[in-house]
Motif scaffolding. Structure first.
Motif, PDB file in Angstrom:
ATOM      1  N   VAL A  78     -67.063  36.434  -0.601  1.00 27.47           N
ATOM      2  CA  VAL A  78     -67.301  36.270   0.703  1.00 27.47           C
ATOM      3  C   VAL A  78     -68.368  36.924   0.874  1.00 27.47           C
ATOM      4  CG1 VAL A  78     -66.347  36.521   2.907  1.00 27.47           C
ATOM      5  CG2 VAL A  78     -64.515  35.387   1.086  1.00 27.47           C
ATOM      6  N   VAL A  79     -69.335  36.120   1.615  1.00 25.12           N
ATOM      7  CA  VAL A  79     -70.781  37.268   1.773  1.00 25.12           C
ATOM      8  C   VAL A  79     -70.919  37.091   3.702  1.00 25.12           C
ATOM      9  CG1 VAL A  79     -71.491  36.612  -0.671  1.00 25.12           C
ATOM     10  CG2 VAL A  79     -72.182  35.468   1.427  1.00 25.12           C
ATOM     11  N   TYR A  80     -70.152  36.214   3.908  1.00 32.88           N
ATOM     12  CA  TYR A  80     -71.370  36.307   5.290  1.00 32.88           C
ATOM     13  C   TYR A  80     -70.129  35.871   5.605  1.00 32.88           C
ATOM     14  CZ  TYR A  80     -73.557  35.223   9.762  1.00 32.88           C
ATOM     15  OH  TYR A  80     -73.569  35.237  11.281  1.00 32.88           O
ATOM     16  N   LEU A  81     -69.334  36.173   7.260  1.00 36.56           N
ATOM     17  CA  LEU A  81     -68.483  36.141   8.679  1.00 36.56           C
ATOM     18  C   LEU A  81     -68.972  35.818   9.862  1.00 36.56           C
ATOM     19  CD1 LEU A  81     -65.712  38.340   8.462  1.00 36.56           C
ATOM     20  CD2 LEU A  81     -65.581  35.731   7.358  1.00 36.56           C
ATOM     21  N   ASP A  82     -68.516  35.016  10.550  1.00 39.42           N
ATOM     22  CA  ASP A  82     -69.376  33.949  12.064  1.00 39.42           C
ATOM     23  C   ASP A  82     -68.000  33.716  12.335  1.00 39.42           C
ATOM     24  OD1 ASP A  82     -70.181  33.912  13.749  1.00 39.42           O
ATOM     25  OD2 ASP A  82     -70.703  31.987  13.380  1.00 39.42           O
ATOM     26  N   LEU A  83     -67.116  35.113  13.009  1.00 36.06           N
ATOM     27  CA  LEU A  83     -66.343  35.341  13.943  1.00 36.06           C
ATOM     28  C   LEU A  83     -66.560  34.616  15.274  1.00 36.06           C
ATOM     29  CD1 LEU A  83     -64.991  38.037  12.466  1.00 36.06           C
ATOM     30  CD2 LEU A  83     -64.371  35.715  11.636  1.00 36.06           C
TER      31      LEU A  83
ATOM     32  N   THR B 221     -58.902  37.716  21.630  1.00 38.76           N
ATOM     33  CA  THR B 221     -58.871  39.010  22.196  1.00 38.76           C
ATOM     34  C   THR B 221     -59.470  40.645  21.674  1.00 38.76           C
ATOM     35  OG1 THR B 221     -56.596  39.795  20.795  1.00 38.76           O
ATOM     36  CG2 THR B 221     -57.004  38.593  23.688  1.00 38.76           C
ATOM     37  N   GLU B 222     -59.792  40.577  20.012  1.00 41.07           N
ATOM     38  CA  GLU B 222     -60.071  40.918  19.293  1.00 41.07           C
ATOM     39  C   GLU B 222     -60.683  40.638  17.947  1.00 41.07           C
ATOM     40  OE1 GLU B 222     -58.896  45.303  16.822  1.00 41.07           O
ATOM     41  OE2 GLU B 222     -57.305  44.133  17.805  1.00 41.07           O
ATOM     42  N   ILE B 223     -61.823  41.103  17.507  1.00 39.78           N
ATOM     43  CA  ILE B 223     -62.449  40.604  16.225  1.00 39.78           C
ATOM     44  C   ILE B 223     -62.703  42.117  15.181  1.00 39.78           C
ATOM     45  CG2 ILE B 223     -63.291  38.430  16.801  1.00 39.78           C
ATOM     46  CD1 ILE B 223     -65.808  40.602  16.114  1.00 39.78           C
ATOM     47  N   ASN B 224     -62.322  41.545  13.927  1.00 46.90           N
ATOM     48  CA  ASN B 224     -62.042  42.573  13.135  1.00 46.90           C
ATOM     49  C   ASN B 224     -63.318  43.076  12.495  1.00 46.90           C
ATOM     50  OD1 ASN B 224     -61.913  44.543  10.514  1.00 46.90           O
ATOM     51  ND2 ASN B 224     -60.665  43.142   9.859  1.00 46.90           N
ATOM     52  N   GLN B 225     -64.128  43.946  12.835  1.00 47.21           N
ATOM     53  CA  GLN B 225     -65.907  43.932  12.780  1.00 47.21           C
ATOM     54  C   GLN B 225     -65.848  45.117  11.181  1.00 47.21           C
ATOM     55  OE1 GLN B 225     -68.203  43.509  15.034  1.00 47.21           O
ATOM     56  NE2 GLN B 225     -69.554  43.658  13.308  1.00 47.21           N
ATOM     57  N   ASP B 226     -65.213  45.364  10.743  1.00 47.11           N
ATOM     58  CA  ASP B 226     -64.435  46.379   9.541  1.00 47.11           C
ATOM     59  C   ASP B 226     -65.190  45.123   8.550  1.00 47.11           C
ATOM     60  OD1 ASP B 226     -64.775  48.802  10.269  1.00 47.11           O
ATOM     61  OD2 ASP B 226     -61.942  48.775  10.074  1.00 47.11           O
ATOM     62  N   ALA B 227     -64.325  43.731   8.741  1.00 49.17           N
ATOM     63  CA  ALA B 227     -64.384  42.567   8.049  1.00 49.17           C
ATOM     64  C   ALA B 227     -66.080  41.714   8.223  1.00 49.17           C
ATOM     65  CB  ALA B 227     -63.121  41.296   8.248  1.00 49.17           C
ATOM     66  N   VAL B 228     -66.652  41.723   9.416  1.00 49.03           N
ATOM     67  CA  VAL B 228     -67.505  41.183   9.884  1.00 49.03           C
ATOM     68  C   VAL B 228     -68.628  42.193   8.633  1.00 49.03           C
ATOM     69  CG1 VAL B 228     -69.329  40.686  11.236  1.00 49.03           C
ATOM     70  CG2 VAL B 228     -67.239  40.292  11.822  1.00 49.03           C
ATOM     71  N   ASN B 229     -68.512  43.399   8.735  1.00 54.39           N
ATOM     72  CA  ASN B 229     -69.223  44.253   8.328  1.00 54.39           C
ATOM     73  C   ASN B 229     -69.487  44.382   6.475  1.00 54.39           C
ATOM     74  OD1 ASN B 229     -70.463  44.949  10.851  1.00 54.39           O
ATOM     75  ND2 ASN B 229     -68.783  47.209  10.818  1.00 54.39           N
ATOM     76  N   ASP B 230     -68.461  44.103   6.362  1.00 52.88           N
ATOM     77  CA  ASP B 230     -67.749  44.070   4.939  1.00 52.88           C
ATOM     78  C   ASP B 230     -66.953  42.822   3.954  1.00 52.88           C
ATOM     79  OD1 ASP B 230     -67.786  44.147   1.875  1.00 52.88           O
ATOM     80  OD2 ASP B 230     -66.326  46.200   2.234  1.00 52.88           O
ATOM     81  N   PRO B 231     -67.229  41.926   4.255  1.00 58.41           N
ATOM     82  CA  PRO B 231     -67.027  40.629   4.047  1.00 58.41           C
ATOM     83  C   PRO B 231     -65.986  40.042   3.031  1.00 58.41           C
ATOM     84  CG  PRO B 231     -68.676  39.996   4.635  1.00 58.41           C
ATOM     85  CD  PRO B 231     -68.834  41.001   5.051  1.00 58.41           C
TER      86      PRO B 231
ATOM     87  N   PRO C 128     -57.092  40.194   1.142  1.00 59.36           N
ATOM     88  CA  PRO C 128     -57.128  39.079   2.553  1.00 59.36           C
ATOM     89  C   PRO C 128     -55.923  38.972   3.693  1.00 59.36           C
ATOM     90  CG  PRO C 128     -56.047  38.347   0.449  1.00 59.36           C
ATOM     91  CD  PRO C 128     -56.212  39.886   0.740  1.00 59.36           C
ATOM     92  N   PHE C 129     -54.424  39.837   3.359  1.00 59.85           N
ATOM     93  CA  PHE C 129     -53.345  40.394   4.000  1.00 59.85           C
ATOM     94  C   PHE C 129     -53.543  40.906   5.201  1.00 59.85           C
ATOM     95  CE2 PHE C 129     -51.475  36.905   1.162  1.00 59.85           C
ATOM     96  CZ  PHE C 129     -51.500  35.654   2.114  1.00 59.85           C
ATOM     97  N   GLU C 130     -53.980  41.524   4.644  1.00 58.53           N
ATOM     98  CA  GLU C 130     -54.006  43.470   5.204  1.00 58.53           C
ATOM     99  C   GLU C 130     -55.703  43.885   6.150  1.00 58.53           C
ATOM    100  OE1 GLU C 130     -51.746  45.072   6.229  1.00 58.53           O
ATOM    101  OE2 GLU C 130     -50.285  43.939   4.753  1.00 58.53           O
ATOM    102  N   ARG C 131     -56.429  44.742   5.653  1.00 56.82           N
ATOM    103  CA  ARG C 131     -57.643  44.745   6.249  1.00 56.82           C
ATOM    104  C   ARG C 131     -58.800  43.251   6.208  1.00 56.82           C
ATOM    105  NH1 ARG C 131     -60.583  48.547   2.020  1.00 56.82           N
ATOM    106  NH2 ARG C 131     -60.433  47.036   0.631  1.00 56.82           N
ATOM    107  N   GLY C 132     -58.573  42.565   5.227  1.00 61.61           N
ATOM    108  CA  GLY C 132     -59.503  41.485   5.885  1.00 61.61           C
ATOM    109  C   GLY C 132     -58.909  40.222   6.811  1.00 61.61           C
ATOM    110  N   TRP C 133     -57.922  40.500   7.994  1.00 58.74           N
ATOM    111  CA  TRP C 133     -57.533  40.192   9.241  1.00 58.74           C
ATOM    112  C   TRP C 133     -59.564  39.673  10.315  1.00 58.74           C
ATOM    113  CZ3 TRP C 133     -58.380  41.482  13.967  1.00 58.74           C
ATOM    114  CH2 TRP C 133     -59.066  43.110  14.298  1.00 58.74           C
ATOM    115  N   LEU C 134     -59.090  38.704  10.400  1.00 59.77           N
ATOM    116  CA  LEU C 134     -60.500  37.654  11.040  1.00 59.77           C
ATOM    117  C   LEU C 134     -60.631  38.504  12.707  1.00 59.77           C
ATOM    118  CD1 LEU C 134     -60.401  35.211   9.309  1.00 59.77           C
ATOM    119  CD2 LEU C 134     -61.750  37.092   8.678  1.00 59.77           C
ATOM    120  N   PHE C 135     -59.472  37.576  13.044  1.00 63.34           N
ATOM    121  CA  PHE C 135     -58.975  37.986  15.037  1.00 63.34           C
ATOM    122  C   PHE C 135     -57.806  38.121  15.180  1.00 63.34           C
ATOM    123  CE2 PHE C 135     -59.603  33.339  13.994  1.00 63.34           C
ATOM    124  CZ  PHE C 135     -58.948  33.152  15.483  1.00 63.34           C
ATOM    125  N   ARG C 136     -57.847  39.114  16.338  1.00 58.53           N
ATOM    126  CA  ARG C 136     -56.977  38.632  17.223  1.00 58.53           C
ATOM    127  C   ARG C 136     -56.374  37.863  18.572  1.00 58.53           C
ATOM    128  NH1 ARG C 136     -56.083  43.738  15.880  1.00 58.53           N
ATOM    129  NH2 ARG C 136     -54.383  44.559  14.273  1.00 58.53           N
TER     130      ARG C 136
END
Length: 124
Positions: free
Chosen positions: A38-43, A77-87, A94-102
């Motif tokens: 994965v190289v890019y996220l659009d949340l 209510t929230e996006i995971n900016q860390d995942a956007v910065n480093d997809p 994927p089940f911990e640090r790779g969450w996408l949004f709340r």
């Protein structure tokens, strides 16, 4: 591939960690593996209203661009900016640090229990 038993799942390979009327959302290890690197996220934006089953973002990998589908009705209510910065975190964790949004859930949620999700991916 391990399927965490504390999560709920969709047939589109998203997971949800339910906490009352709030859910943390991500993609499963099965989905991350199928996508490749994965190289890019659009949340969806914070405050966006999303509708179950409809596209709410995109996940781009070295193989393709895939829609991210809303797992339920509600408001982001929230996006995971860390995942956007480093997809790549979606492939690594994927089940911990790779969450996408709340999201704050609106209405009933149609999800699969872990055993049903395991059966789904075993049939592929």
């Amino acid at each position: 591939m391990a399927v965490p038993t504390n999560l709920k799942y969709t047939a589109e390979h998203e997971w949800l960690l339910m906490d009352g009327d709030t859910a943390t959302v991500g993609i499963t290890a099965y989905a991350a593996d199928a996508l490749g690197d994965v190289v890019y996220l659009d949340l969806p934006a914070v405050g966006a209203t999303i509708t179950a089953g409809e596209a709410c973002g995109e996940i781009e990998s070295t193989k393709s661009v895939s829609d991210l589908f809303a797992p339920a009705n509600g408001e982001v209510t929230e996006i995971n900016q860390d995942a956007v910065n480093d997809p790549s975190v979606l492939n690594l964790d994927p089940f911990e640090r790779g969450w996408l949004f709340r999201m704050k859930l609106a209405g009933d949620v149609d999800v699969l229990e872990p055993a049903a999700y395991e059966s789904l991916i075993a049939g592929k």
